[in-house]
Every structure is written in C-alpha cells, then in structure tokens.
Enzyme design. Structure first.
Site, PDB file in Angstrom:
ATOM      1  CB  ILE A   1      37.173  43.832  29.436  1.00  0.00           C
ATOM      2  CG1 ILE A   1      38.610  43.570  28.965  1.00  0.00           C
ATOM      3  CG2 ILE A   1      36.870  45.317  29.345  1.00  0.00           C
ATOM      4  CD1 ILE A   1      38.879  44.043  27.538  1.00  0.00           C
ATOM      5  CG  ASP A   2      33.382  39.660  30.885  1.00  0.00           C
ATOM      6  OD1 ASP A   2      33.567  40.050  32.054  1.00  0.00           O
ATOM      7  OD2 ASP A   2      32.262  39.653  30.343  1.00  0.00           O
TER       8      ASP A   2
END
Length: 302
Positions: A137-138
C-alpha cells in the site's frame, strides 16, 4: 523421515490413485511449477515417512508430507523498529502499517521500512527468511500489510489473487457529500505523461474497477468504504478524483491538505482462505489516531 515440525501433510484420496505426486500438488493444491522444481532437487517430500520422488505415483490412504520451511537468507538488513502485529502463524505475518512508512526498501527509502522492521523482528526470534509481502500500500496509506513467511505461502496467495479469492476493503474520507449510497467506478488507469509516479484516467490504461459505499455523510465530507476488483497503483485515489470527490489530504489528486496532511485512506480488512487449513481469515486493522481525530472534527462541524 527426518524429524520435522513444519511439515505440510495430506492423506491421498481415492481420486488421487495412480497420479504422480507432483500432479496432485500442482492440480489439487496449486503448488507452482517453480516450487515443485525446488522440491525435486532436495529431499523435502516423504510418503508414509519414506523419502519419495515427485514423479512416483500415489495410492489412496498414503500420507504425503512436504517440508515447506527451509533456511533462507534475509533480503536486506533488519532494524529494531515498532511493529504492530495483527496476525501471525507459521505461514503469514500481518502488520498494521502506519502512514508515512514504506512497505519495501527502495533507493529513495533504503531503511526504516516495514520490510526492515519485519526482518528485524524475525532476527530477534532467531529466524532468517526473505521479506515477501503479498501486496503493498502507498507510503501515506495506513492499514493491513500481509507478508508470506515461505515460498509456498507466497505462491499460494499469488494464485488466490489471480483467481480473485482475496478481498480487500478500505476506508476513506473524501471531500464533499457523495449523493449515491453506493456505486462502481469502472475507469482504466494509466501513467500521467511526464511522470513516473502520478496516474490518471486513460482510455489506453489498465482496467480498474472500484466499488464504494457511503458509511456516513458529514457537512462537507463523506466516509466511504471501498472494495477493489483490481489493484492498480493509486487506484482508489485516482478514482476518487474521477468521481469528483478527492480524498482529504491527497494533493496528488486534487485533495486539500489544509485539514489533513496525507491521503485519508486506510486498508482496514484483508480476507482470504488460508492455503493450508482452508479457514477464512479476516484480518482487521484499527483506524489510526489521525483518522479518528479527523472524523471527530467532521462530526463537530456537522
């Protein structure tokens, strides 16, 4: 058979009669061809306690045993960093990633990542293995990150991902009131010309489908739940911009950072069937404090 405490076992059924062990592992349990090749070149498969070749044919009632955990070296240095563990067994480790921390080391962030923290955690327990995240995930998104503890677990999750057996849910706070109670954004995503990082809706992009549902409306914001059919880079962020309701704090995609200093996005549920037990695992990550404070401020303003 060597004394092992980490064996995967299976009792052959009548329908397995006469099949090669490698075909049973490949077709019934989705062992990858690559993993089977590794098993072929090491004494890691036994039948009724006796070493066997994968090309031998099985008989109903036999117990097939495979050693899945083997000594492996670390991918990169470990670090003694905080790590919130949500779930762990012999095959998987799930952690709650804080916003601001990268999942995997890269040239820009070579240290201080979730990967460094996980390797450090394993080393403190006297364990050595590569860092194999199932997904990423970012950096400024918080929430569940699942890591495979061996090659078998990793390739099994790759198979589940390709067959849409993994279900991920996100929570996000977007600007403005979303009028529809639920909806689907089906819009392909590609690179923005001149940028290796920023994405945009593009007719020539990769297919991307995001389902959303309104959980709560505020005076000038909406709390949404997102379910992904695809997993494109920045998918939710780009689709929220496309919807006309960018995520709070997401200045890459039209969000205002005056009231929140990162994209208000949290990966709160990761669900899959355990490849060994068949059990449905639902891993949840609690909301971080910054998102809790944001929601409280929105309630106060409403």
């Amino acid at each position: 058979m060597k004394e092992q405490t980490d064996l995967w076992t299976y009792i052959l059924q009548p329908q397995d009669e006469g099949l090669k062990y490698q075909e049973i592992l490949y077709r019934r349990f989705h062992f990858s061809r690559r993993l089977l090749q590794k098993l072929k070149h090491s004494e890691r498969v036994w039948v009724d306690g006796v070493f066997t070749f994968l090309t031998a044919r099985g008989k109903a009632g036999e117990t097939l045993a495979v050693q899945l955990q083997t000594p492996e070296s670390n991918s990169f240095p470990g670090e003694d960093l905080p790590l919130e563990i949500l779930f762990e067994d012999d095959y998987f480790l799930a952690v709650n990633k804080p916003a601001g921390r990268v999942v995997h080391p890269n040239p820009r962030y070579p240290t201080g990542t979730i990967g460094n923290a996980v390797i450090g955690y394993w080393l403190a327990k006297g364990e050595s293995r590569p860092f194999r995240p199932i997904h990423r995930i970012d950096r400024n998104t918080s929430g569940v990150v699942v890591v495979a503890k061996n090659q078998f677990a990793h390739q099994q999750m790759f198979w589940q991902h390709n067959h849409q057996r993994i279900h991920k849910r996100y929570l996000g706070v977007v600007e403005g009131q979303v009028l529809e109670d639920q909806g689907t954004i089906n819009a392909p995503i590609g690179h923005t010309p001149g940028s290796y990082l920023v994405r945009q809706i593009s007719p020539d992009g990769a297919p991307a489908v995001t389902h959303y549902r309104v959980l709560k409306r505020y005076a000038d914001a909406t709390l949404l739940e997102f379910v992904l059919e695809t997993g494109r880079t920045h998918q939710i962020r780009v689709h929220c911009q496309h919807l006309g309701h960018p995520l709070f704090g997401d200045d890459f995609y039209g969000g205002n950072i005056a009231r929140f200093d990162r994209q208000a996005l949290h990966a709160f549920i990761y669900e899959f069937n355990h490849p060994v037990t068949g059990e449905l695992l639902t891993i949840r990550a609690p909301l971080p404090e910054d998102l809790r404070l944001l929601l409280r401020s929105l309630i106060a303003k409403s």
